[in-house]
Design a protein around this motif. Structure first.
Motif, PDB file in Angstrom:
ATOM      1  N   GLU A  58       0.815  -1.205   0.000  1.00 12.81           N
ATOM      2  CA  GLU A  58       0.000   0.000   0.000  1.00 12.81           C
ATOM      3  C   GLU A  58       0.853   1.261   0.000  1.00 12.81           C
ATOM      4  N   HIS A  59       2.082   1.239   0.546  1.00 10.68           N
ATOM      5  CA  HIS A  59       2.981   2.412   0.574  1.00 10.68           C
ATOM      6  C   HIS A  59       4.011   2.383  -0.562  1.00 10.68           C
ATOM      7  N   LEU A  60       4.173   1.213  -1.179  1.00 12.89           N
ATOM      8  CA  LEU A  60       5.228   1.072  -2.185  1.00 12.89           C
ATOM      9  C   LEU A  60       4.936   1.906  -3.435  1.00 12.89           C
ATOM     10  N   ALA A  61       3.717   1.939  -3.887  1.00 12.12           N
ATOM     11  CA  ALA A  61       3.382   2.696  -5.088  1.00 12.12           C
ATOM     12  C   ALA A  61       3.613   4.191  -4.878  1.00 12.12           C
ATOM     13  N   GLN A  62       3.239   4.653  -3.663  1.00 11.30           N
ATOM     14  CA  GLN A  62       3.432   6.085  -3.367  1.00 11.30           C
ATOM     15  C   GLN A  62       4.921   6.432  -3.326  1.00 11.30           C
ATOM     16  N   ALA A  63       5.713   5.526  -2.749  1.00 13.30           N
ATOM     17  CA  ALA A  63       7.153   5.776  -2.654  1.00 13.30           C
ATOM     18  C   ALA A  63       7.788   5.813  -4.037  1.00 13.30           C
ATOM     19  N   LYS A  64       7.328   4.882  -4.920  1.00  9.09           N
ATOM     20  CA  LYS A  64       7.902   4.869  -6.265  1.00  9.09           C
ATOM     21  C   LYS A  64       7.506   6.121  -7.043  1.00  9.09           C
ATOM     22  N   THR A  65       6.297   6.620  -6.794  1.00 10.14           N
ATOM     23  CA  THR A  65       5.885   7.866  -7.444  1.00 10.14           C
ATOM     24  C   THR A  65       6.775   9.020  -6.977  1.00 10.14           C
ATOM     25  N   SER A  66       7.047   9.079  -5.668  1.00 14.19           N
ATOM     26  CA  SER A  66       7.931  10.123  -5.121  1.00 14.19           C
ATOM     27  C   SER A  66       9.337  10.003  -5.703  1.00 14.19           C
ATOM     28  N   LEU A  67       9.804   8.722  -5.868  1.00 18.87           N
ATOM     29  CA  LEU A  67      11.140   8.507  -6.434  1.00 18.87           C
ATOM     30  C   LEU A  67      11.200   9.018  -7.868  1.00 18.87           C
ATOM     31  N   THR A  68      10.142   8.723  -8.645  1.00 16.48           N
ATOM     32  CA  THR A  68      10.135   9.171 -10.038  1.00 16.48           C
ATOM     33  C   THR A  68      10.158  10.689 -10.130  1.00 16.48           C
ATOM     34  N   GLU A  69       9.365  11.352  -9.278  1.00 15.07           N
ATOM     35  CA  GLU A  69       9.335  12.821  -9.280  1.00 15.07           C
ATOM     36  C   GLU A  69      10.693  13.392  -8.861  1.00 15.07           C
ATOM     37  N   LEU A  70      11.290  12.784  -7.840  1.00 12.83           N
ATOM     38  CA  LEU A  70      12.593  13.267  -7.364  1.00 12.83           C
ATOM     39  C   LEU A  70      13.673  13.048  -8.422  1.00 12.83           C
ATOM     40  N   GLN A  71      13.587  11.900  -9.131  1.00 11.63           N
ATOM     41  CA  GLN A  71      14.558  11.645 -10.200  1.00 11.63           C
ATOM     42  C   GLN A  71      14.417  12.674 -11.323  1.00 11.63           C
ATOM     43  N   ARG A  72      13.167  13.047 -11.619  1.00 13.88           N
ATOM     44  CA  ARG A  72      12.946  14.055 -12.655  1.00 13.88           C
ATOM     45  C   ARG A  72      13.551  15.388 -12.246  1.00 13.88           C
ATOM     46  N   ARG A  73      13.339  15.786 -10.988  1.00 19.56           N
ATOM     47  CA  ARG A  73      13.893  17.045 -10.477  1.00 19.56           C
ATOM     48  C   ARG A  73      15.422  17.004 -10.453  1.00 19.56           C
ATOM     49  N   ALA A  74      15.957  15.887 -10.021  1.00 18.78           N
ATOM     50  CA  ALA A  74      17.421  15.762  -9.932  1.00 18.78           C
ATOM     51  C   ALA A  74      18.048  15.802 -11.324  1.00 18.78           C
ATOM     52  N   THR A  75      17.375  15.154 -12.292  1.00 19.06           N
ATOM     53  CA  THR A  75      17.895  15.166 -13.664  1.00 19.06           C
ATOM     54  C   THR A  75      17.905  16.582 -14.228  1.00 19.06           C
ATOM     55  N   ALA A  76      16.799  17.332 -14.011  1.00 17.59           N
ATOM     56  CA  ALA A  76      16.734  18.722 -14.495  1.00 17.59           C
ATOM     57  C   ALA A  76      17.809  19.572 -13.814  1.00 17.59           C
ATOM     58  N   LEU A  77      18.004  19.309 -12.495  1.00 19.68           N
ATOM     59  CA  LEU A  77      19.021  20.055 -11.755  1.00 19.68           C
ATOM     60  C   LEU A  77      20.417  19.741 -12.291  1.00 19.68           C
ATOM     61  N   TYR A  78      20.664  18.452 -12.587  1.00 13.49           N
ATOM     62  CA  TYR A  78      21.976  18.057 -13.099  1.00 13.49           C
ATOM     63  C   TYR A  78      22.237  18.660 -14.479  1.00 13.49           C
ATOM     64  N   GLU A  79      21.184  18.680 -15.324  1.00 11.12           N
ATOM     65  CA  GLU A  79      21.344  19.277 -16.651  1.00 11.12           C
ATOM     66  C   GLU A  79      21.649  20.768 -16.550  1.00 11.12           C
ATOM     67  N   LEU A  80      20.978  21.433 -15.595  1.00 14.73           N
ATOM     68  CA  LEU A  80      21.271  22.854 -15.378  1.00 14.73           C
ATOM     69  C   LEU A  80      22.695  23.037 -14.865  1.00 14.73           C
ATOM     70  N   LEU A  81      23.121  22.130 -13.970  1.00 17.03           N
ATOM     71  CA  LEU A  81      24.489  22.197 -13.449  1.00 17.03           C
ATOM     72  C   LEU A  81      25.500  21.996 -14.574  1.00 17.03           C
ATOM     73  N   MET A  82      25.225  21.060 -15.484  1.00 17.87           N
ATOM     74  CA  MET A  82      26.127  20.836 -16.616  1.00 17.87           C
ATOM     75  C   MET A  82      26.221  22.101 -17.488  1.00 17.87           C
ATOM     76  N   THR A  83      25.057  22.758 -17.666  1.00 18.08           N
ATOM     77  CA  THR A  83      25.035  23.987 -18.468  1.00 18.08           C
ATOM     78  C   THR A  83      25.877  25.076 -17.804  1.00 18.08           C
ATOM     79  N   LYS A  84      25.709  25.233 -16.496  1.00 15.61           N
ATOM     80  CA  LYS A  84      26.458  26.273 -15.776  1.00 15.61           C
ATOM     81  C   LYS A  84      27.953  25.970 -15.749  1.00 15.61           C
TER      82      LYS A  84
END
Length: 714
Positions: A58-84
């Motif tokens: 019951e908590h696993l699906a919510q955790a995986k959703t949070s992981l996917t969102e965090l991975q998306r944010r981290a990827t965007a942050l890393y791409e911005l860091l690469m640009t800078k």
């Protein structure tokens, strides 16, 4: 930005530095946030693993959703860091390019032009803005030092940031580090060049140095106290030594050659006393070392080739003393700066302009012309592959002579176009439209005429000495016509409506001035006469003004050519000296009964006084060391005495006084010990303490060695 002005490049570099600062802050912030995101991703991944292990679906699906969102944010942050990261690398590279262009302009154009103007100033070319121009150049050196250090600082900070960054398998961090290391290396090279090129000779020594005479020079570090450099120089010295110009040229080609020359004495060709000074900062922000008490005590001239030497190569390498050039080498004790390693020490040196060295006044004429030609026509860059200028046009030579004349004599009245036209007749072929360039040999070595024993330069140099020592007032006031031929002078005087006389320089004798006047014959015809010329030695015995005042042939002539009142001219000079002429105690140290003037007309002597000659009519004194035609009137012959001022230093050196080391009593005399022994610091009252210094043995080798190590760099 190629072709941009200095101000545009400076503004661009300043803007880039600010942008780099801003990008550094952004990179630091983004990397910090990215590291936090990675930490959060790791925490959620561990939580998911735990939920899967506990089968808490019951908590696993919510955790995986949070992981996917965090991975998306981290990827965007890393791409911005690469640009800078990419942006700051580009900006740091731009800043390095701007700094390179500015530094090239500063050193290759502005400082080069200043040094060239400094060189020309030594032969009289005006350079009134010398100090202000150098201060402006110093401001640019300081600006570049600041900007270089800032760019290098951001580069080093970024490198440190990347080394601590998460090392992902994309290789971005390693690639960026490689680019930043290349930029840092380039900035370090620029900084080393900037510091080394900022060390200049701000006050050049005199072009001709004489042994046993003090010389004055100054070196300056144009980056001032930027980068805290003054603190790094606390324990350093600026040393000076004299080297051959050939070695100076080699050093200019290979920068590292100076280490061998600086560290050892095998390249030194002379000895200098007071050979080091400290760099000190004055109130104007000048970091400089001034050599005011240094003296060239010895020079090792290469011997000239023996006459008839068969080995031409050997003969070519063995120059006469007055053909040998030298240079003063100034170098700073190696020092470190900032976070640079020991292998990256600053090893800074600079060279004076080429100089000549003489050991006797008789060499001055030849030495002066060799260095004069160099200052006027040679480049300041020492390139051993470039041959020296051997011939120049009359226009360039005339420009040089005009400036050198003013500098040497100190005269307010410069050489006129008529003067230069007269001088050109001595060097150029008459009535020849297609004139060849004038060679150095023609100017300084070849006899001026076939019937003379001196060159054009010897003649001109001796006239400058005559003006400087004896005729400066005459020249400045226009009382000395000077550079005019005997025929032209005769015509000028004949054409005057009233009787006149004039002063002209002899062209058949070096360093001599002649009085010309017109004598009216019985039939009223004007006949020009020219008195035998007066040399410096003649005018040492009796001044030219006194000779004019006492000359019986000029008694009734009121005007100097063209319309100068003789009496007005004579008032400028000491009336007491003129009153003494003809009787009484003479200021020259001998009693003069009558000055007999000898005039020349058409090559024959005519006695111009009614007083009988003690040697017979029309005969000059048999004591004269000159020929009959060149006999100077009023000449007094004295016993020849040794000129101690010229030879004393040479005698002392030959006698071995330089070998005295450490024996203070020998140097200062026996009174030295007595004065020290009887010294009472409390003389005048109170308790007396004897301070006996006999225990200090200054002649002991260990004591001398200890003092040497304490004050002098090893």
């Amino acid at each position: 930005m190629i072709g941009s002005s200095s101000k545009e490049l400076q503004q661009a570099l300043t803007d880039v530095s600010k942008q780099c600062h801003h990008l550094w802050e952004e990179n630091k912030d983004l990397q910090g946030r990215f590291v936090n995101e990675l930490g959060e991703l790791q925490r959620i991944q561990l939580a998911i693993n735990q939920l899967e292990a506990d089968r808490r679906l019951e908590h696993l699906a919510q955790a995986k959703t949070s992981l996917t969102e965090l991975q998306r944010r981290a990827t965007a942050l890393y791409e911005l860091l690469m640009t800078k990261r990419s942006e700051i690398v580009v900006k740091l590279n731009d800043g390095t390019n701007y700094a390179t262009m500015l530094q090239t302009q500063l050193i290759g154009e502005k400082l080069y032009s200043w040094k060239n103007a400094q060189k020309l100033a030594q032969i009289g070319m005006p350079f009134e803005e010398r100090e202000s121009a150098l201060d402006e150049i110093q401001l640019e050196f300081e600006f570049l030092a600041d900007q270089n250090w800032q760019l290098n600082m951001f580069t080093c900070w970024m490198l440190d940031l990347l080394r601590r960054a998460p090392q992902l398998n994309d290789g971005n961090s390693q690639t960026t580090q490689s680019k930043l290391s290349a930029i840092s290396e380039q900035l370090n090279k620029l900084l080393f060049m900037l510091v080394s090129q900022s060390f200049i000779v701000s006050v050049q020594p005199e072009p001709v140095l004489k042994t046993q005479h003090k010389f004055v020079t100054e070196v300056r570090l144009l980056i001032g106290d930027k980068l805290g450099i003054r603190q790094h120089l606390m324990n350093t010295n600026v040393n000076v030594k004299i080297i051959a110009e050939e070695d100076a040229k080699q050093m200019s080609v290979n920068y590292d050659d100076h280490k061998e020359i600086c560290r050892r004495n095998n390249k030194s060709v002379g000895t200098i006393s007071n050979e080091f000074e400290k760099l000190t900062m004055d109130e104007r922000g000048h970091l400089a070392a001034k050599f005011n008490n240094s003296k060239l005590t010895r020079i090792a001239h290469r011997k000239p080739p023996p006459k008839g030497a068969s080995d031409m190569k050997c003969a070519a390498n063995m120059q006469a003393a007055t053909d040998q050039k030298y240079a003063l080498l100034f170098y700073i004790t190696p020092f470190q700066m900032g976070n640079l390693s020991k292998e990256e020490q600053f090893d800074v040196w600079t060279l004076s302009l080429p100089i000549m060295v003489t050991v006797h006044g008789s060499q001055d004429c030849d030495a002066q012309v060799a260095i004069l030609w160099h200052r006027a026509f040679a480049s300041i860059s020492r390139n051993p592959n470039v041959t020296e200028v051997s011939a120049v046009s009359w226009e360039n030579l005339a420009h040089m002579l005009r400036n050198k004349f003013t500098l040497f004599t100190g005269a307010r009245r410069p050489l006129s176009d008529l003067d230069l036209a007269y001088l050109s007749e001595k060097l150029l072929a008459p009535n020849c439209a297609d004139q060849k360039p004038i060679t150095f040999a023609r100017f300084a070595k070849t006899m001026m005429r076939d019937d003379l024993q001196f060159s054009f330069w010897e003649w001109f140099f001796s006239i400058m000495q005559l003006i400087k020592q004896k005729l400066l007032k005459f020249w400045d006031e226009g009382w000395c016509t000077g550079f005019i031929s005997k025929n032209d002078a005769s015509q000028m005087m004949i054409l005057q409506s009233h009787p006149t006389f004039l002063l002209r320089f002899s062209d058949s004798q070096t360093g001599a001035v002649s009085i010309g006047f017109v004598y009216s014959g019985e039939d009223g015809q004007k006949i020009p006469f020219h008195l035998a010329p007066f040399t410096i030695k003649d005018l040492d015995q009796l001044s030219l003004a006194s000779r004019i005042a006492s000359c019986p042939q000029l008694k009734d002539i009121r005007y100097m050519c063209p319309n100068i009142d003789k009496e007005d001219m004579l008032r400028y000079f000491d009336s007491e000296e003129r009153h003494r002429v003809g009787g009484g105690d003479s200021p020259t140290g001998y009693i003069q009964s009558e000055i007999v003037m000898v005039a020349k007309t058409n090559g024959n002597f005519r006695r111009m006084s009614n007083a009988p000659s003690m040697f017979g009519a029309d005969s000059p004194s048999p004591l004269s060391i000159q020929s009959k035609l060149d006999w100077s009137p009023g000449e007094v012959h004295q016993n020849h005495m040794m000129d101690m001022s010229e030879d004393l230093n040479q005698m002392l050196t030959v006698s071995g006084i330089d070998s005295v080391q450490g024996d203070v009593e020998t140097l200062l005399g026996p009174a030295f010990k007595n004065n020290i022994t009887n010294f009472h610091p409390h003389d005048g009252g109170g308790h007396h303490n004897n301070h006996n210094l006999h225990f200090v043995d200054m002649s002991h080798q260990g004591m001398m060695h200890q003092h040497h190590n304490q004050f002098y760099p090893s």
